[in-house]
Write a protein that holds these residues in place. Structure first.
Motif, PDB file in Angstrom:
ATOM      1  N   PHE A   1      -6.581 -14.677 -16.826  1.00  0.00           N
ATOM      2  CA  PHE A   1      -6.125 -13.960 -15.629  1.00  0.00           C
ATOM      3  C   PHE A   1      -5.558 -14.997 -14.671  1.00  0.00           C
ATOM      4  O   PHE A   1      -4.423 -14.889 -14.221  1.00  0.00           O
TER       5      PHE A   1
ATOM      6  N   PHE B   1      10.917  -9.018 -15.444  1.00  0.00           N
ATOM      7  CA  PHE B   1       9.818  -8.989 -16.418  1.00  0.00           C
ATOM      8  C   PHE B   1      10.149  -8.225 -17.696  1.00  0.00           C
ATOM      9  O   PHE B   1       9.735  -8.621 -18.781  1.00  0.00           O
TER      10      PHE B   1
ATOM     11  N   VAL C   1       4.371 -26.277 -22.333  1.00  0.00           N
ATOM     12  CA  VAL C   1       5.348 -25.175 -22.276  1.00  0.00           C
ATOM     13  C   VAL C   1       6.765 -25.744 -22.205  1.00  0.00           C
ATOM     14  O   VAL C   1       7.663 -25.277 -22.914  1.00  0.00           O
TER      15      VAL C   1
ATOM     16  N   SER D   1      -0.911  -6.412 -14.923  1.00  0.00           N
ATOM     17  CA  SER D   1      -0.749  -6.239 -16.374  1.00  0.00           C
ATOM     18  C   SER D   1      -2.055  -6.561 -17.090  1.00  0.00           C
ATOM     19  O   SER D   1      -2.410  -5.916 -18.081  1.00  0.00           O
TER      20      SER D   1
ATOM     21  N   VAL E   1       4.361 -18.570 -23.892  1.00  0.00           N
ATOM     22  CA  VAL E   1       3.752 -17.838 -22.774  1.00  0.00           C
ATOM     23  C   VAL E   1       4.084 -16.362 -22.916  1.00  0.00           C
ATOM     24  O   VAL E   1       5.237 -16.006 -23.152  1.00  0.00           O
ATOM     25  N   LEU E   2       3.083 -15.535 -22.815  1.00  0.00           N
ATOM     26  CA  LEU E   2       3.316 -14.097 -22.676  1.00  0.00           C
ATOM     27  C   LEU E   2       3.093 -13.819 -21.193  1.00  0.00           C
ATOM     28  O   LEU E   2       1.965 -13.843 -20.711  1.00  0.00           O
ATOM     29  N   GLU E   3       4.199 -13.613 -20.484  1.00  0.00           N
ATOM     30  CA  GLU E   3       4.163 -13.558 -19.021  1.00  0.00           C
ATOM     31  C   GLU E   3       3.367 -12.337 -18.559  1.00  0.00           C
ATOM     32  O   GLU E   3       3.684 -11.214 -18.925  1.00  0.00           O
ATOM     33  N   GLU E   4       2.350 -12.582 -17.761  1.00  0.00           N
ATOM     34  CA  GLU E   4       1.515 -11.480 -17.263  1.00  0.00           C
ATOM     35  C   GLU E   4       1.584 -11.420 -15.741  1.00  0.00           C
ATOM     36  O   GLU E   4       2.053 -12.350 -15.092  1.00  0.00           O
ATOM     37  N   THR E   5       1.088 -10.329 -15.178  1.00  0.00           N
ATOM     38  CA  THR E   5       0.862 -10.251 -13.733  1.00  0.00           C
ATOM     39  C   THR E   5      -0.616  -9.894 -13.538  1.00  0.00           C
ATOM     40  O   THR E   5      -1.320  -9.588 -14.501  1.00  0.00           O
TER      41      THR E   5
ATOM     42  N   LYS F   1      12.738  -8.086 -19.290  1.00  0.00           N
ATOM     43  CA  LYS F   1      13.557  -8.891 -20.214  1.00  0.00           C
ATOM     44  C   LYS F   1      12.697  -9.781 -21.111  1.00  0.00           C
ATOM     45  O   LYS F   1      13.077 -10.082 -22.239  1.00  0.00           O
ATOM     46  N   VAL F   2      11.548 -10.235 -20.568  1.00  0.00           N
ATOM     47  CA  VAL F   2      10.711 -11.150 -21.356  1.00  0.00           C
ATOM     48  C   VAL F   2       9.450 -10.458 -21.886  1.00  0.00           C
ATOM     49  O   VAL F   2       8.674 -11.073 -22.622  1.00  0.00           O
TER      50      VAL F   2
ATOM     51  N   CYS G   1      -1.128 -14.851 -15.495  1.00  0.00           N
ATOM     52  CA  CYS G   1      -0.242 -14.542 -14.363  1.00  0.00           C
ATOM     53  C   CYS G   1      -0.203 -15.698 -13.379  1.00  0.00           C
ATOM     54  O   CYS G   1       0.646 -15.743 -12.499  1.00  0.00           O
ATOM     55  N   TYR G   2      -1.137 -16.626 -13.504  1.00  0.00           N
ATOM     56  CA  TYR G   2      -1.124 -17.839 -12.668  1.00  0.00           C
ATOM     57  C   TYR G   2      -1.854 -18.921 -13.435  1.00  0.00           C
ATOM     58  O   TYR G   2      -3.017 -18.746 -13.814  1.00  0.00           O
TER      59      TYR G   2
END
Lengths: 279, 283
Positions: free
Chosen positions: A52, A129, A90, A104, A97-101, A131-132, A73-74
């Motif tokens: 997280f 978001f 990276v 999410s 990276v699976l970009e999260e917020t 797009k990725v 996400c951070y």
């Protein structure tokens, strides 16, 4: 041993290569550091790290090559700056990276717990978001016709949570940042509690448990198991230690750090001696 | 007439500007590693907004206590003096969307429409610089009503013609509110950008100069902004911090200078961290 008590070595063997693993706590607070050390000693591979917020513990794990994908996400060291090994791996293309917020992950975990495929939210519209994260779909509200982001369910294989107090069954207390720990513990197939102190169940009843025994598969007693992150109110962040880590990484000496504090150390007790915290 | 402070630093002007955007009774969300914002919130609390409530990311708490900003002892305030402990799951799924707190974000890149980026510099899949990520910014900037941005180092690396990733929703490409809502965005867009040189507002969605900080020239702002800004006919000066504000900030809220960390990088930042830590453990 009694109840679900295990040694650190045994508990870490429950983690398999390729697992989706969630680590409890937040950035520099109540992170399961001693457990991460053992994962590195056991040379786990291809883990997908559900962070997280990724902090010191995640940077160690990524730096040591145990992680192939980060879901976060951070990922950083707060006021100390960027997480050096995450950044390096990276940028070198060595870790995906699976970009999260925040939502999410939070809604994803809730969807897993609710045993549904997704949870709706107002997130992400107007951003890049989609797009990725082509796996994230948009749904129409059957009642208002509005568009919502449908965050897919997240079901971790393993959750590792560091707690202040636990009994031998895994009934435990979380103080300070709860972050997403209760959802990780409840949702993961295997949940491992590392605790500052093992106490009698009566002590837990007095304060009420945050995680209950049926959620838990293993309990390990690890005093100062979150060092150099904090374990409120028992001990604060060890600022000097984190600075030492950052400075070594900046000089390209991550391996030296790893030898000194992780690989060159057989047991947690030995680590505490090395950092002068074995009191 | 309030007495104006005479000798102040750019970050002190920023903190004063942040404090003046706070109304009494506001719920104020505070992100990770944002001591400038924390200082502004506490300053507002100690002056004109005593009933504001803090939502602490570090701590996962709600609090009405204003203490010092801190580096290593932050949890003593955010947890030890909290009204209520909440999980981050509850914050993300319920509190933020239900309460819509006021929040100040620090972008790595901003475009002329106030859209911003905290993910990567360069190509997403081959980044020149991988940044920490946007935390909850891509969630809340779609629905927050009171979004503010701040930039401790105003330069052309931050204010750019084209940002590399949109992770914070500004005014998109200047669409109307009705058009935004069709896209799923119900927020009206950011209110202001507070930098170490000036305060920007928005005119029809475009970044527009609102005031110059004392001693800063218009040319300096133009030279340090990577896109064309809207300049008003009459240029005003940012109201400087008062003597009372400076006294509170320097002697009560942040005696060790934690706020300066947002303006420093590299070895200078690490040295400042050591210096603050020594003072904190010595205190």
């Amino acid at each position: 041993m009694e109840g679900k008590l295990m040694t650190l070595t045994e508990a870490a063997q429950l983690v398999k290569d390729g697992d989706l693993i969630g680590l409890g706590g937040m950035t520099l607070y109540r992170r399961p550091i001693a457990f991460v050390h053992e994962l590195i000693r056991q040379a786990k591979k291809n883990l997908t790290l559900l962070a997280f917020t990724g902090g010191f513990e995640s940077d160690l794990l990524v730096g040591a090559g145990c992680v192939s994908t980060v879901r976060s996400c951070y990922f950083g060291l707060e006021s100390f700056g960027l997480a050096p090994m995450f950044k390096r791996r990276v940028e070198a293309g060595e870790v995906k990276v699976l970009e999260e917020t925040e939502s999410s992950i939070a809604f994803g975990l809730r969807a897993g717990l609710a045993n549904v495929g997704f949870m709706p939210a107002r997130s992400l519209f107007g951003t890049d978001f989609f797009k990725v994260r082509e796996d994230i779909k948009v749904v129409e509200c059957p009642y208002t016709g509005e568009k919502y982001t449908a965050f897919p369910a997240i079901r971790p294989d393993v959750a590792v949570i560091h707690s202040q107090l636990s009994d031998k069954f895994g009934n435990c207390i979380l103080e300070g940042e709860h972050c997403v720990d209760k959802e990780l513990a409840l949702g993961a197939k295997t949940t491992i509690i590392t605790a500052e102190k093992i106490v009698d169940t009566e002590e837990i009843i007095k304060r009420q448990a945050d995680i209950v025994e049926f959620e838990v598969n293993a309990v390990v007693e690890l005093p100062k198991g979150a060092h150099p992150t904090s374990c409120y109110p028992d001990y604060p962040v060890d600022v000097e230690h984190i600075l030492e880590y950052i400075e070594l990484c900046e000089e390209g000496k991550f391996e030296e750090y790893l030898q000194k504090y992780v690989l060159g150390v057989k047991k947690h007790k030995e680590y505490l001696e090395r950092v002068g915290k074995n009191d | 007439m309030t007495k104006t402070g005479t000798d102040f630093k750019p970050e002190e002007v920023m903190i004063s500007c942040i404090a003046r955007e706070i109304k009494n009774g506001d719920v104020l969300a505070q992100g990770i590693a944002t001591p400038l914002v924390a200082s502004g919130y506490i300053l507002a609390k100690m002056t004109h907004a005593p009933d504001s409530v803090f939502l602490y990311t570090i701590g996962n708490t709600l609090s009405r206590d204003a203490g010092k900003v801190a580096l290593s002892t932050y949890e003593d305030l955010s947890i030890g003096r909290a009204l209520k402990q909440i999980s981050f799951t509850d914050i993300s799924c319920e509190i933020l969307s239900a309460v819509k707190p006021k929040e100040f974000f620090r972008p790595a890149q901003i475009d002329k429409w106030g859209n911003f980026n905290n993910i990567v510099i360069g190509d997403y899949y081959k980044p020149k610089v991988r940044l920490p990520g946007c935390a909850g910014i891509a969630d809340v900037t779609t629905y927050y009503e009171n979004i503010y941005l701040y930039v401790p180092r105003h330069n052309k690396n931050t204010f750019v013609e084209k940002i590399d990733f949109v992770s914070g929703v500004g005014y998109l490409s200047g669409e109307s509110q009705a058009e935004r809502e069709k896209l799923g965005v119900i927020s009206p867009g950011p209110k202001k950008i507070i930098t170490d040189l000036c305060v920007f507002g928005f005119v029809e969605g475009r970044v527009a100069l609102e005031s110059l900080h004392p001693g800063v020239s218009l040319q300096e702002v133009i030279d340090n902004t990577g896109f064309e800004i809207i300049i008003p006919d009459k240029i005003v000066e940012t109201q400087p911090p008062t003597a009372e504000e400076l006294d509170l900030l320097r002697n009560v809220i942040d005696p060790y200078g934690v706020r300066e960390l947002e303006l420093l990088s590299g070895k200078k930042r690490l040295a400042k961290i050591r210096e603050i830590y020594k003072q904190e453990i010595g205190a």
